[in-house]
Structures are given as structure tokens and as C-alpha cells.
Motif scaffolding. Structure first.
Motif, PDB file in Angstrom:
ATOM      1  N   UNK A 227       0.856  -1.178   0.000  1.00 18.95           N
ATOM      2  CA  UNK A 227       0.000   0.000   0.000  1.00 18.95           C
ATOM      3  C   UNK A 227       0.896   1.233   0.000  1.00 18.95           C
ATOM      4  N   UNK A 228       0.525   2.237  -0.765  1.00 20.24           N
ATOM      5  CA  UNK A 228       1.272   3.496  -0.769  1.00 20.24           C
ATOM      6  C   UNK A 228       0.320   4.655  -0.491  1.00 20.24           C
ATOM      7  N   UNK A 229       0.859   5.681   0.148  1.00 18.82           N
ATOM      8  CA  UNK A 229       0.102   6.890   0.465  1.00 18.82           C
ATOM      9  C   UNK A 229       0.897   8.074  -0.067  1.00 18.82           C
ATOM     10  N   UNK A 230       0.371   8.736  -1.093  1.00 15.84           N
ATOM     11  CA  UNK A 230       1.026   9.910  -1.661  1.00 15.84           C
ATOM     12  C   UNK A 230       0.403  11.164  -1.054  1.00 15.84           C
ATOM     13  N   UNK A 231       1.201  11.860  -0.261  1.00 16.46           N
ATOM     14  CA  UNK A 231       0.747  13.088   0.378  1.00 16.46           C
ATOM     15  C   UNK A 231       1.235  14.257  -0.472  1.00 16.46           C
ATOM     16  N   UNK A 232       0.391  14.708  -1.381  1.00 15.78           N
ATOM     17  CA  UNK A 232       0.753  15.787  -2.309  1.00 15.78           C
ATOM     18  C   UNK A 232       0.380  17.124  -1.672  1.00 15.78           C
ATOM     19  N   UNK A 233       1.128  17.459  -0.654  1.00 18.64           N
ATOM     20  CA  UNK A 233       0.782  18.610   0.173  1.00 18.64           C
ATOM     21  C   UNK A 233       1.328  19.919  -0.359  1.00 18.64           C
ATOM     22  N   UNK A 234       2.330  19.871  -1.231  1.00 16.24           N
ATOM     23  CA  UNK A 234       2.895  21.112  -1.760  1.00 16.24           C
ATOM     24  C   UNK A 234       1.807  21.910  -2.468  1.00 16.24           C
ATOM     25  N   UNK A 235       1.551  23.107  -1.991  1.00 17.19           N
ATOM     26  CA  UNK A 235       0.564  23.983  -2.616  1.00 17.19           C
ATOM     27  C   UNK A 235      -0.836  23.875  -2.077  1.00 17.19           C
ATOM     28  N   UNK A 236      -1.129  22.855  -1.260  1.00 16.04           N
ATOM     29  CA  UNK A 236      -2.485  22.745  -0.722  1.00 16.04           C
ATOM     30  C   UNK A 236      -2.669  23.806   0.359  1.00 16.04           C
ATOM     31  N   UNK A 237      -3.829  24.443   0.380  1.00 14.75           N
ATOM     32  CA  UNK A 237      -4.099  25.508   1.347  1.00 14.75           C
ATOM     33  C   UNK A 237      -4.843  24.927   2.542  1.00 14.75           C
ATOM     34  N   UNK A 238      -4.126  24.768   3.660  1.00 12.44           N
ATOM     35  CA  UNK A 238      -4.727  24.192   4.856  1.00 12.44           C
ATOM     36  C   UNK A 238      -5.737  25.142   5.490  1.00 12.44           C
ATOM     37  N   UNK A 239      -5.413  26.405   5.504  1.00 16.57           N
ATOM     38  CA  UNK A 239      -6.300  27.473   5.958  1.00 16.57           C
ATOM     39  C   UNK A 239      -5.841  28.736   5.245  1.00 16.57           C
ATOM     40  N   UNK A 240      -6.513  29.815   5.460  1.00 20.48           N
ATOM     41  CA  UNK A 240      -6.206  31.011   4.683  1.00 20.48           C
ATOM     42  C   UNK A 240      -4.728  31.405   4.815  1.00 20.48           C
ATOM     43  N   UNK A 241      -4.034  31.380   3.686  1.00 19.15           N
ATOM     44  CA  UNK A 241      -2.636  31.781   3.656  1.00 19.15           C
ATOM     45  C   UNK A 241      -1.655  30.753   4.167  1.00 19.15           C
ATOM     46  N   UNK A 242      -2.118  29.569   4.574  1.00 19.76           N
ATOM     47  CA  UNK A 242      -1.246  28.505   5.090  1.00 19.76           C
ATOM     48  C   UNK A 242      -1.195  27.376   4.063  1.00 19.76           C
ATOM     49  N   UNK A 243       0.006  27.115   3.523  1.00 26.05           N
ATOM     50  CA  UNK A 243       0.154  26.144   2.444  1.00 26.05           C
ATOM     51  C   UNK A 243       1.162  25.066   2.804  1.00 26.05           C
ATOM     52  N   UNK A 244       0.940  23.889   2.239  1.00 31.60           N
ATOM     53  CA  UNK A 244       1.967  22.859   2.289  1.00 31.60           C
ATOM     54  C   UNK A 244       3.099  23.219   1.350  1.00 31.60           C
ATOM     55  N   UNK A 245       4.310  22.832   1.691  1.00 38.19           N
ATOM     56  CA  UNK A 245       5.474  23.168   0.867  1.00 38.19           C
ATOM     57  C   UNK A 245       6.179  21.941   0.316  1.00 38.19           C
ATOM     58  N   UNK A 246       5.884  20.756   0.841  1.00 39.89           N
ATOM     59  CA  UNK A 246       6.575  19.550   0.397  1.00 39.89           C
ATOM     60  C   UNK A 246       5.594  18.393   0.245  1.00 39.89           C
ATOM     61  N   UNK A 247       5.884  17.532  -0.709  1.00 41.41           N
ATOM     62  CA  UNK A 247       5.159  16.274  -0.842  1.00 41.41           C
ATOM     63  C   UNK A 247       5.845  15.215   0.015  1.00 41.41           C
ATOM     64  N   UNK A 248       5.112  14.152   0.315  1.00 39.09           N
ATOM     65  CA  UNK A 248       5.681  13.040   1.074  1.00 39.09           C
ATOM     66  C   UNK A 248       5.037  11.749   0.582  1.00 39.09           C
ATOM     67  N   UNK A 249       5.601  10.626   0.984  1.00 37.57           N
ATOM     68  CA  UNK A 249       5.065   9.330   0.554  1.00 37.57           C
ATOM     69  C   UNK A 249       5.333   8.297   1.635  1.00 37.57           C
ATOM     70  N   UNK A 250       4.337   7.443   1.863  1.00 34.15           N
ATOM     71  CA  UNK A 250       4.454   6.344   2.813  1.00 34.15           C
ATOM     72  C   UNK A 250       4.221   5.045   2.046  1.00 34.15           C
TER      73      UNK A 250
END
Length: 433
Positions: A227-250
Motif C-alpha cells: 500500500x502506498x500513500x502519496x501526500x501531495x501537500x505542496x501547494x495545498x491551502x490548509x487554511x487562509x494563507x497557510x500552504x503545504x510546501x513539500x510532498x511526502x510518501x508512505x
């Protein structure tokens, strides 16, 4: 419909970045527009790219769009150069990076393309779009712009994840992701994390709190698969003005299927591996005089294990000096909840096999407890019945306490994610984008 996934080489071309002049334009167009000598129409189809060259710093969760008029889109490439790459390269030359895919969806008529990923914050972006008309005339457009950067206080990152890459787990294992800041835009975050398994299933995310997301399949995982989990967090807006900057993978594996069952009044626990009964273990469970010493009924998931453990009731709200306080050194302990329940060795308990006299844990002989400890993987199942206290869904990893219908209802997307690599249920971009 899903279009082809176009290959993108994420090259760090600093010289090209330096040549970009920032002006407030909304899009880049070319082809099919008057502008040649005498106002003649240029050959080839027209292409519009949004955001366009020189656009003001763009929010990272803004989609890239390409539209063609008088022809169809034949290729789109999106290249990004992160700000740290520019710094490392000293402001010129190629910093070097391996190619990455930047997928998008192509419309059925081939005239519109929209990115399926968010952009990297603080990056220089180049979009190469090509279209061709019925006569074979081809047009290519290059759009260049920058994305907004983020500072340290405005970043979404991970603080924990279970399982971790490389682990082998049981069939009941959830994917538990802990973030370092509260998440308000939960739909965007859910849609930015894709789970893929060798035996595809339906699954969905629920949130224990604003910083903890949990993925669970509809039913237990099929054993013996990756099983793989791709966390494509770079660019996602968690809340106003708060963004992910890196992707990760499990990447983890599901091992053999171990399911233990226990009807508390019977004073025994049965262990099945791959559907075969392999051991019946005499046990003693909670006295049940008070809530705190009542063993919980429900579907438990094994969380961690210890060869030696100090069990102190103060950690579950019963401090020293209070009625019911205890502090014990135990061996071969396997955790099954956050309210202090373990299976463990209890050589002092004369009621094993015929009476329930524990403080809520499942007591075993040293021999049986060590066997169960050695067999147990994180994510194995312990199904318990016959007591007056129900395991809460958010007590430990009691996530199977919610029916699939209820679990799906509590997903922010409200739709299942199929783990076949087909993507997530909705858009990763901001609302209305």
C-alpha cells in the motif's frame, strides 16, 4: 474524462527565471490572432494559458488551465523551479532535478486542459502548451509566472504518521496522519492525499480533530499486499494563507491476517491467522465494578507493544491517592486502546481462565502473553464482546466502530476514494477555482 498525463521535467533553469518581467496580465495567448503584416491571421490554432506570463504572484492552489481555439491540445508541460533551487544555483545555470509528472485532465473534445495538482509555493513556473489544427498547423505557447511564497508560520507539515514506510502491519491498520497546524480546508487536504493498494478497495478519510486525519478502507485490507500513500501537500491551502510546501510518501505492507476474538464472560481469547484457529488463550478481564475497570467491547486495533512496561493509572486519569490507582511492572504488553487497555502477562492473577479480576486489561499467563506479543503486528484486530462498556470510535484506533455508512458520512468529501490509482474524489484546488 481523464486525459493523458503529460511528462514534466522539473528543471531548475535560473537564467530563464531571471528573464521574466512581472506585469499584471491574466493569461498568455498565441496563434489564430490578427497581428501579422497587413493584419493577416497567424497560422495555427489559438492557445490561452491561465495564469499567463507576468501574472502577479499566484496562489499555489490556483489551477493551471489551457484552452485551444481552432484546434486541439496535443501537449502540456508544467515545469517548476523552487526558490531554494535558485539560491543553491547562485542565481544562474541549472540546479538540476529529476523529472516529475504534473498531471492534468483533458476535456473530451481536446480543447481544454486543467491541472490536477497544486503548484509549489515560492516557485518560478513555466507552462509549455502545444495545439494542432485540422490541417496539421501547430502552435506552441510558453507562459511564465511565479507563485506566492510562504514563511515558517504559514506552512503545513507532518508531525507524525502511522504506519511508517517499511513497516508490515495487520489487516485492520488505518492510515493516521498528524499535521503541525490546524486544517480548516479539509476537503482540499483529503483530495491531496491518494492511497493506492495492490488489491483496490473503497476507503475514506475522517478527522479525529483539526490536526489528525485517518484513512480507513470499507472492510479490512486484503492480506499480503503493498500500500502506498502519496501526500501531495505542496501547494495545498490548509487554511487562509497557510500552504503545504513539500510532498511526502508512505509505503507499507499488509501482512498475514490475524484476528483475535474474545467474549469476556467466557474467559478465553481465540486467535485466528489467515482464517485458521491457532491458539485459545485463557484470560482474565476487567472486574467491571466501575467504568475505568470495565474492558471495552468493540473492534480494537493493536497499536504498539512492549517487552516491559510500567503501567500507571495516573496516565489515564487516576492519580496516586485516588481510589483505583495502580502502578505495575508488566511484561509482554500489547496496547489496544488509549484508555489504558493492554493484553499482558499477569502471573499474580489467580483468576485467569475463570474469573474477571483485572483493572480492565486482558491478563494472560506469561507463556501466552509472550506468544501473543511475538505474533502481534500493529494493525491486528481484537474483537471483544460481552461487557457493558462500548469502545469509543476515537479511543485509540477504534475507527472500525463506525459503520462504513457512518464513516463515509463523516468524510469531508462525502465520497469514497478507490485505491486503484484513479485519483481522489474531488479537486485539490481552492473552492470555486
Amino acid at each position: 474524462m481523464k486525459g493523458r498525463v503529460f511528462r514534466s521535467a522539473v528543471r531548475r533553469l535560473v537564467a530563464a527565471v531571471a528573464a521574466v518581467v512581472l506585469v499584471a496580465t491574466a493569461c498568455t495567448t498565441a496563434g489564430g490572432d490578427p497581428g501579422g503584416p497587413g493584419g493577416e491571421e497567424a497560422p495555427g490554432p489559438g492557445i490561452t494559458v491561465t495564469p499567463g506570463t507576468g501574472a502577479a504572484p499566484v496562489a499555489p492552489n490556483t489551477p493551471v488551465r489551457v484552452e485551444a481555439s481552432g484546434g486541439t491540445i496535443t501537449d502540456v508541460r508544467v515545469e517548476q523551479v523552487a526558490a531554494d533551487a535558485i539560491a543553491e544555483a547562485g542565481g544562474a545555470g541549472e540546479a538540476g532535478a529529476e523529472g516529475q509528472e504534473f498531471p492534468g485532465t483533458l476535456s473530451g473534445d481536446g480543447t481544454r486542459w486543467k491541472s490536477d495538482r497544486n503548484l509549489t509555493p515560492g516557485a518560478s513556473v513555466s507552462v509549455y502548451a502545444t495545439a494542432e489544427d485540422a490541417g496539421g498547423e501547430e502552435t506552441e505557447v510558453v507562459a511564465e509566472f511565479h507563485t506566492e511564497g510562504v514563511d515558517g508560520d504559514s506552512r503545513l507539515g507532518l508531525v507524525s504518521n502511522h504506519p511508517q514506510s517499511g513497516q508490515t502491519v495487520g489487516v485492520g491498520m488505518p492510515v493516521v496522519v498528524g499535521f503541525d497546524v490546524p486544517v480548516e480546508n479539509k476537503v482540499q487536504v483529503e483530495n491531496s492525499i491518494e492511497v493506492t493498494s495492490e488489491h483496490p478497495v473503497e476507503g475514506a478519510w475522517n478527522w479525529v480533530d483539526d490536526e489528525t486525519a485517518v484513512f480507513r478502507p470499507r472492510e479490512y485490507w486484503e492480506p499480503r499486499q503493498k500500500v502506498s500513500v502519496d501526500l501531495r501537500l505542496a501547494g495545498v491551502e490548509a487554511s487562509e494563507g497557510v500552504y503545504g510546501t513539500e510532498d511526502d510518501r508512505i509505503d507499507f505492507e499488509v501482512g498475514r491476517e490475524l484476528v483475535a476474538t474474545m467474549h469476556v464472560p467466557d474467559h478465553e481469547l481465540e486467535v485466528e491467522i489467515d482464517g485458521e484457529l491457532v491458539r485459545t488463550i485463557p484470560v482474565s478481564n476487567g472486574k467491571g465494578h466501575e467504568r475505568f475497570n470495565t474492558t471495552t467491547s468493540g473492534t480494537h486495533v493493536t497499536m504498539e507493544k512492549y517487552a516491559e512496561l510500567v503501567m500507571d493509572s495516573a496516565t489515564v486519569g487516576i492519580p496516586e491517592g485516588s481510589p483505583g490507582h495502580y502502578r505495575l511492572d508488566v511484561d509482554w504488553a500489547v496496547r489496544t486502546s488509549d484508555s489504558g487497555e493492554f493484553t499482558h502477562a499477569a502471573p499474580w492473577n489467580g483468576g485467569i481462565g475463570h474469573a474477571n479480576t483485572s483493572n480492565g486489561c486482558t491478563n494472560m499467563s506469561v507463556r501466552d502473553a509472550r506468544w501473543f506479543h511475538d505474533q502481534a503486528l500493529m494493525g491486528d484486530i481484537l474483537e471483544t464482546t460481552g461487557t457493558g462498556r462500548e469502545l469509543e470510535w476515537d479511543n485509540g484506533w477504534g475507527f472500525w466502530q463506525r459503520s462504513w455508512k457512518e464513516w463515509l458520512k463523516h468524510s469531508e468529501t462525502g465520497e469514497p476514494q478507490v485505491t486503484d490509482g484513479s485519483g481522489t474524489p474531488g479537486s485539490v484546488h481552492g473552492e470555486g477555482l
